[in-house]
Design an enzyme around this catalytic site. Structure first.
Site, PDB file in Angstrom:
ATOM      1  N   TYR A 108     -47.088  18.387 -25.206  1.00 57.02           N
ATOM      2  CA  TYR A 108     -46.542  19.544 -24.483  1.00 57.02           C
ATOM      3  C   TYR A 108     -47.235  19.683 -23.143  1.00 57.02           C
ATOM      4  O   TYR A 108     -48.454  19.523 -23.048  1.00 57.02           O
ATOM      5  CB  TYR A 108     -46.779  20.829 -25.296  1.00 57.02           C
ATOM      6  CG  TYR A 108     -46.430  22.089 -24.528  1.00 57.02           C
ATOM      7  CD1 TYR A 108     -45.162  22.654 -24.633  1.00 57.02           C
ATOM      8  CD2 TYR A 108     -47.362  22.687 -23.683  1.00 57.02           C
ATOM      9  CE1 TYR A 108     -44.826  23.780 -23.905  1.00 57.02           C
ATOM     10  CE2 TYR A 108     -47.031  23.820 -22.955  1.00 57.02           C
ATOM     11  CZ  TYR A 108     -45.767  24.363 -23.064  1.00 57.02           C
ATOM     12  OH  TYR A 108     -45.435  25.470 -22.349  1.00 57.02           O
ATOM     13  N   GLU A 196     -41.477  23.598 -17.902  1.00 55.35           N
ATOM     14  CA  GLU A 196     -41.997  23.292 -19.232  1.00 55.35           C
ATOM     15  C   GLU A 196     -41.363  22.014 -19.786  1.00 55.35           C
ATOM     16  O   GLU A 196     -40.150  21.860 -19.785  1.00 55.35           O
ATOM     17  CB  GLU A 196     -41.695  24.467 -20.167  1.00 55.35           C
ATOM     18  CG  GLU A 196     -42.318  24.342 -21.528  1.00 55.35           C
ATOM     19  CD  GLU A 196     -41.994  25.547 -22.388  1.00 55.35           C
ATOM     20  OE1 GLU A 196     -40.814  25.794 -22.664  1.00 55.35           O
ATOM     21  OE2 GLU A 196     -42.949  26.240 -22.797  1.00 55.35           O
TER      22      GLU A 196
END
Ligand code: GDP
Ligand code: MN
Length: 386
Positions: A108, A196
């Protein structure tokens, strides 16, 4: 403003962020053609402004072009429900068809503005793919952060620190550092409020690729980015808010039943506060602006009464620049023209307030007049509950 995954990937690619080969399709036939070009194995991904698509059945692998066509026909037009869409779901209008990649690890990486520190923060985690909110609340030690000094930008050593903490090595390490720096460049140049990548994919071959991408932008900076503004998808926004934005009204829909029409953002917030303090719940935030022309009052009424959740309305106007008599005329005309049937409480204060009150009293419409905000809230909250 939010954009779709395929649009975010287009922007990121321009800045040198590696993304899978892929194209967007609006029909199953188009999906098949794309799979013939980039496949045979592809992944078909629903494009909506919400995450959690994988779990909701909006991201599916297809082994060949025919399967891609069939999968696309199932996803396009479906009502996709995820933890971010709410129970009503979102209709899927297009899919992104991408080459399917072999997953070694799912990481991530995300960049947001930390409002308390007034700086961007880059967050990375080895626990990608799943809901990062869960990682943040249950195992916060698995999220690594680097704060950015906006004057110097994201520095090489900071990117290396993150790649090291993610346990990356060799060429993958180098690729990740390049990826992170490119991601920050895209974030900062395009005035994003969020960028993101979840999951950040490490392939079996050791390549670093953005498997998913999400970007949000600062609305106040969009005038500098006409190309990004063009990516706005009105189908993804609250219809009533889109309507309000056409009239330059500052409107946000909320969950309650007391419709509010107020001039000035500060007064609008205070009005919402006092409604809640009195035991009610505002149905919206609506700032008609300092000038409040008769036209603005009428448009604001149109928006207010088109919301089926509004059971009573509170008009709270302070006549500073505007005159209360003009506002009162605007209210009376709009209410007549639009056949407003919901009960209304009006509180006027300021320039020409006596004239304004007289206009309201002499109209055949039934308004309740209040002379203070407290009184107005105490009148309107029970009306909305009836
Ligand atoms: P989200 O659920 O809305 O966040 O959508 P994502 O784009 O993150 O996709 C969800 C999941 O689908 C990912 O975490 C992957 O596990 C899987 N997925 C997406 N693309 C591929 C691919 O090319 N190959 C494989 N094997 N899985 C993929
Ligand atoms: Mn994702």
């Amino acid at each position: 403003m939010k954009i779709h995954e395929y649009q975010a990937k287009k922007i990121l690619k321009e800045f040198g962020v590696k993304t899978p080969k892929g194209e967007v399709a609006e029909t199953p036939e188009q999906a098949k053609e794309i799979a013939q070009k980039i496949g045979p194995k592809v992944v078909v991904k629903a494009q909506i402004h919400a995450g959690g698509r994988g779990k909701g059945g909006g991201v599916k692998l297809a082994g060949n072009p025919d399967e891609a066509e069939k999968t696309a026909s199932e996803i396009i037009g479906m009502n996709l429900i995820t933890h971010q869409t709410g129970p009503e779901g979102k209709r899927v209008n297009r899919v992104l068809v991408e080459e399917a990649l072999d997953i070694e690890r799912e990481l991530y990486i995300g960049i947001v503005i930390d409002r308390a520190l007034e700086a961007p923060v880059v967050m990375a985690s080895s626990e990608g793919g799943v809901e990062i909110e869960k990682v943040a609340s249950e195992t916060p030690e698995l999220i690594f952060k680097e704060y950015i000094n906006p004057a110097t930008g994201f520095l090489g050593f900071q990117a290396r620190k993150l790649a090291f903490k993610l346990g990356l090595k060799g060429d993958t390490f180098k690729q990740a550092v390049k990826f992170f720096l490119a991601l920050y460049k895209a974030f900062s140049v395009s005035d994003a409020s969020l960028a993101e990548i979840n999951p950040l994919l490490i392939t079996k071959q050791g390549d670093v690729i953005a498997l998913d991408a999400k970007m949000n932008f600062d609305d106040n900076a969009l005038r500098r980015h006409p190309d990004i503004l063009d990516m706005r998808d009105l189908d993804e926004e609250e219809p009533i808010e889109v309507e309000a934005s056409k009239y330059d009204l500052n409107y946000i829909k909320l969950d309650g039943n007391v419709g509010c029409m107020v001039n000035g953002a500060g007064l609008a917030m205070a009005t919402m506060d006092i409604i809640m303090h009195t035991g009610g719940m505002p149905a919206n935030f609506l700032d008609v602006g300092g000038g409040v022309s008769e036209e603005a009052v009428k448009n604001a009424f149109k928006i207010l009464v088109s919301d089926k959740d509004v059971k009573a309305a509170l008009v709270n106007i302070f006549g500073g620049i505007v005159r209360c008599d003009m506002v009162a005329n605007g209210i009376v005309n709009a209410a007549k023209e639009l056949h407003v049937k919901i009960p209304m409480v009006v509180r006027l204060e300021g320039t020409n307030v006596e004239k304004g009150k007289k206009i309201l009293e002499e109209s055949e419409l039934s308004f309740k007049a209040a002379s203070s905000m407290k009184e107005a809230a105490e009148l309107v909250v029970p009306l909305a509950k009836q």
